[in-house]
Design a protein around this motif. Structure first.
Motif, PDB file in Angstrom:
ATOM      1  N   LEU A  74       0.311  -0.931  -0.029  1.00 28.61           N
ATOM      2  CA  LEU A  74       0.103   0.127   0.192  1.00 28.61           C
ATOM      3  C   LEU A  74       0.580   1.425   0.371  1.00 28.61           C
ATOM      4  CD1 LEU A  74      -2.713  -0.992   2.522  1.00 28.61           C
ATOM      5  CD2 LEU A  74      -3.173   0.036   0.368  1.00 28.61           C
ATOM      6  N   TYR A  75       1.941   0.956   0.635  1.00 32.62           N
ATOM      7  CA  TYR A  75       2.733   2.082  -0.423  1.00 32.62           C
ATOM      8  C   TYR A  75       3.073   2.862  -1.759  1.00 32.62           C
ATOM      9  CZ  TYR A  75       4.349   2.103   4.965  1.00 32.62           C
ATOM     10  OH  TYR A  75       4.167   2.218   5.910  1.00 32.62           O
ATOM     11  N   ASP A  76       3.475   4.076  -1.443  1.00 33.69           N
ATOM     12  CA  ASP A  76       3.664   3.877  -3.011  1.00 33.69           C
ATOM     13  C   ASP A  76       5.243   4.743  -3.527  1.00 33.69           C
ATOM     14  OD1 ASP A  76       4.470   6.569  -2.087  1.00 33.69           O
ATOM     15  OD2 ASP A  76       2.260   7.801  -3.130  1.00 33.69           O
ATOM     16  N   THR A  77       5.607   4.969  -5.191  1.00 34.45           N
ATOM     17  CA  THR A  77       7.398   4.943  -4.915  1.00 34.45           C
ATOM     18  C   THR A  77       7.869   6.247  -4.282  1.00 34.45           C
ATOM     19  OG1 THR A  77       6.169   6.347  -6.390  1.00 34.45           O
ATOM     20  CG2 THR A  77       6.979   4.306  -7.065  1.00 34.45           C
ATOM     21  N   HIS A  78       7.247   7.092  -3.478  1.00 41.01           N
ATOM     22  CA  HIS A  78       7.153   7.755  -2.467  1.00 41.01           C
ATOM     23  C   HIS A  78       7.610   7.566  -0.875  1.00 41.01           C
ATOM     24  CE1 HIS A  78       7.886  10.505  -5.949  1.00 41.01           C
ATOM     25  NE2 HIS A  78       6.249  10.748  -6.051  1.00 41.01           N
ATOM     26  N   GLY A  79       6.756   6.508  -0.493  1.00 43.10           N
ATOM     27  CA  GLY A  79       7.140   5.677   0.391  1.00 43.10           C
ATOM     28  C   GLY A  79       5.859   6.271   1.097  1.00 43.10           C
ATOM     29  N   ARG A  80       4.757   6.239   0.010  1.00 42.34           N
ATOM     30  CA  ARG A  80       3.579   7.444   1.331  1.00 42.34           C
ATOM     31  C   ARG A  80       2.531   6.420   1.744  1.00 42.34           C
ATOM     32  NH1 ARG A  80       3.019  12.657  -2.796  1.00 42.34           N
ATOM     33  NH2 ARG A  80       3.074  11.018  -3.968  1.00 42.34           N
ATOM     34  N   LEU A  81       1.519   5.972   2.554  1.00 39.24           N
ATOM     35  CA  LEU A  81       0.826   5.034   2.187  1.00 39.24           C
ATOM     36  C   LEU A  81      -0.678   5.474   1.868  1.00 39.24           C
ATOM     37  CD1 LEU A  81       0.188   1.989   4.031  1.00 39.24           C
ATOM     38  CD2 LEU A  81       0.342   3.443   6.208  1.00 39.24           C
ATOM     39  N   ASP A  82      -1.439   4.272   1.194  1.00 37.72           N
ATOM     40  CA  ASP A  82      -2.812   4.769   1.343  1.00 37.72           C
ATOM     41  C   ASP A  82      -3.383   4.724   2.227  1.00 37.72           C
ATOM     42  OD1 ASP A  82      -4.992   4.676  -0.473  1.00 37.72           O
ATOM     43  OD2 ASP A  82      -4.449   3.125  -1.770  1.00 37.72           O
ATOM     44  N   HIS A  83      -4.084   5.144   2.799  1.00 38.48           N
ATOM     45  CA  HIS A  83      -4.514   4.887   3.997  1.00 38.48           C
ATOM     46  C   HIS A  83      -6.442   4.900   3.015  1.00 38.48           C
ATOM     47  CE1 HIS A  83      -1.737   6.713   6.537  1.00 38.48           C
ATOM     48  NE2 HIS A  83      -1.497   7.402   5.623  1.00 38.48           N
ATOM     49  N   ARG A  84      -6.511   5.526   2.812  1.00 37.82           N
ATOM     50  CA  ARG A  84      -7.711   4.891   2.435  1.00 37.82           C
ATOM     51  C   ARG A  84      -7.618   3.736   2.019  1.00 37.82           C
ATOM     52  NH1 ARG A  84      -9.373   7.533  -3.800  1.00 37.82           N
ATOM     53  NH2 ARG A  84      -8.423   6.215  -3.882  1.00 37.82           N
ATOM     54  N   ASP A  85      -7.380   3.085   1.367  1.00 39.68           N
ATOM     55  CA  ASP A  85      -7.640   1.618   0.510  1.00 39.68           C
ATOM     56  C   ASP A  85      -6.666   0.778   1.669  1.00 39.68           C
ATOM     57  OD1 ASP A  85      -8.941   2.237  -1.321  1.00 39.68           O
ATOM     58  OD2 ASP A  85      -7.774   1.592  -2.808  1.00 39.68           O
ATOM     59  N   ARG A 125     -22.421  -3.684   2.760  1.00 43.51           N
ATOM     60  CA  ARG A 125     -22.798  -2.364   3.573  1.00 43.51           C
ATOM     61  C   ARG A 125     -21.358  -1.361   3.407  1.00 43.51           C
ATOM     62  NH1 ARG A 125     -23.271  -5.042   7.991  1.00 43.51           N
ATOM     63  NH2 ARG A 125     -21.595  -4.232   9.300  1.00 43.51           N
ATOM     64  N   GLN A 126     -20.778  -1.898   4.475  1.00 43.28           N
ATOM     65  CA  GLN A 126     -19.384  -0.813   4.298  1.00 43.28           C
ATOM     66  C   GLN A 126     -19.522  -0.113   3.392  1.00 43.28           C
ATOM     67  OE1 GLN A 126     -16.752  -1.148   7.593  1.00 43.28           O
ATOM     68  NE2 GLN A 126     -18.218  -3.167   8.371  1.00 43.28           N
ATOM     69  N   ARG A 127     -19.489  -0.583   2.564  1.00 43.55           N
ATOM     70  CA  ARG A 127     -18.787  -0.276   1.026  1.00 43.55           C
ATOM     71  C   ARG A 127     -17.062  -0.149   0.997  1.00 43.55           C
ATOM     72  NH1 ARG A 127     -22.016   4.622  -1.455  1.00 43.55           N
ATOM     73  NH2 ARG A 127     -24.631   3.303  -1.248  1.00 43.55           N
ATOM     74  N   LEU A 128     -16.810  -1.266   0.960  1.00 47.03           N
ATOM     75  CA  LEU A 128     -15.463  -2.157   1.453  1.00 47.03           C
ATOM     76  C   LEU A 128     -14.705  -1.769   0.038  1.00 47.03           C
ATOM     77  CD1 LEU A 128     -15.230  -3.706   4.822  1.00 47.03           C
ATOM     78  CD2 LEU A 128     -15.120  -0.955   4.570  1.00 47.03           C
ATOM     79  N   PRO A 129     -13.106  -1.446  -0.709  1.00 49.51           N
ATOM     80  CA  PRO A 129     -12.899  -2.124  -1.536  1.00 49.51           C
ATOM     81  C   PRO A 129     -12.239  -3.174  -1.721  1.00 49.51           C
ATOM     82  CG  PRO A 129     -11.416  -0.590  -0.719  1.00 49.51           C
ATOM     83  CD  PRO A 129     -12.587  -0.949   0.586  1.00 49.51           C
ATOM     84  N   LEU A 130     -13.131  -4.064  -1.870  1.00 49.61           N
ATOM     85  CA  LEU A 130     -12.865  -5.591  -1.098  1.00 49.61           C
ATOM     86  C   LEU A 130     -14.040  -6.489  -2.270  1.00 49.61           C
ATOM     87  CD1 LEU A 130     -11.829  -6.398   2.927  1.00 49.61           C
ATOM     88  CD2 LEU A 130     -10.010  -6.594   0.950  1.00 49.61           C
ATOM     89  N   PRO A 131     -13.009  -7.973  -2.951  1.00 51.47           N
ATOM     90  CA  PRO A 131     -14.768  -8.633  -2.900  1.00 51.47           C
ATOM     91  C   PRO A 131     -15.391  -9.247  -1.982  1.00 51.47           C
ATOM     92  CG  PRO A 131     -11.655  -9.522  -4.585  1.00 51.47           C
ATOM     93  CD  PRO A 131     -12.176  -7.685  -3.157  1.00 51.47           C
ATOM     94  N   VAL A 132     -16.341  -9.574  -3.118  1.00 49.00           N
ATOM     95  CA  VAL A 132     -17.401  -9.581  -1.669  1.00 49.00           C
ATOM     96  C   VAL A 132     -17.280 -11.358  -1.734  1.00 49.00           C
ATOM     97  CG1 VAL A 132     -20.060  -9.464  -1.299  1.00 49.00           C
ATOM     98  CG2 VAL A 132     -18.982  -7.715  -2.894  1.00 49.00           C
TER      99      VAL A 132
END
Length: 217
Positions: A74-85, A125-132
């Motif tokens: 979940l880290y990008d090339t700049h070392g930042r974490l994708d908190h949203r996902d 219900r929470q509309r999570l970014p995951l396969p159901v």
């Protein structure tokens, strides 16, 4: 013995550390994630006292040390974490270990430790970014690691979490989640975090103020 796999399929502590070093994008990410995994392993081993014969202890240890390896993806090339996902880190870890040829029994520690378990209904219900699907601990080993994970959080700064604090935080996801955690506390008891807190110099979160599964800020 539940969740047993051939011991040759379970990596050693040294091999697991090498995996963390290989996939951690920065030294800071390694310190955060690997230290958390070491702490969860220590908590799990404490919880095993008196019940080791009922578990595959080597599998519990490996699962504890690998359960959060997907966070690195979940880290990008700049070392930042994708908190949203961030909720995807478990599935990402499962996929990573599967790509490396590890057995499903080990991969599942990644995808089945979030909260006290994510059900299909939670995902929808929470509309999570995951396969159901259901992402729920099924074996005794999976349940033990999932429970141990609840007592330390990768917040900034990292903190230890009491059972009372976690119960208060998880209740916002539903009374059923709080009841599920309360049942786990009754079954396993609450670990003694004092020595671990002193060793790692991480404070305790105030009861009622620790949101579960919050990614590091």
């Amino acid at each position: 013995m539940t969740g047993s796999v051939a011991h040759r399929a379970v990596p050693t502590d040294e091999q697991i550390r090498e995996l963390h070093e290989r996939y951690a994008p920065t030294s800071e990410a390694f310190d955060l994630v690997y230290t958390h995994c070491l702490i969860v392993c220590a908590v799990a081993e404490q919880l095993l006292d008196g019940r080791r014969s009922a578990y595959d202890v080597d599998l519990v240890r490996a699962g504890s040390l690998l359960h959060d390896i997907g966070v690195y993806r979940l880290y990008d090339t700049h070392g930042r974490l994708d908190h949203r996902d961030y909720v995807r880190h478990g599935l990402l870890g499962h996929d990573l270990l599967r790509e490396l040829g590890f057995p499903e029994a080990l991969c599942r520690f990644c995808s089945c430790h979030t909260g006290v378990g994510l059900t299909r209904e939670d995902v929808v219900r929470q509309r999570l970014p995951l396969p159901v699907a259901d992402y729920v601990a099924e074996t005794g080993e999976e349940q033990l690691v999932m429970y141990a994970d609840k007592f330390h959080s990768k917040t900034t700064p990292p903190t230890f979490v009491t059972a009372a604090a976690y119960t208060a935080g998880v209740r916002r996801f539903g009374a059923d989640k709080a009841a599920r955690f309360t049942a786990l506390v009754a079954h396993y008891g609450e670990p003694d975090l004092t020595r671990l807190a002193e060793q790692h110099r991480h404070s305790h979160a105030a009861d009622g103020l620790a949101p579960p599964e919050r990614p590091p800020a």
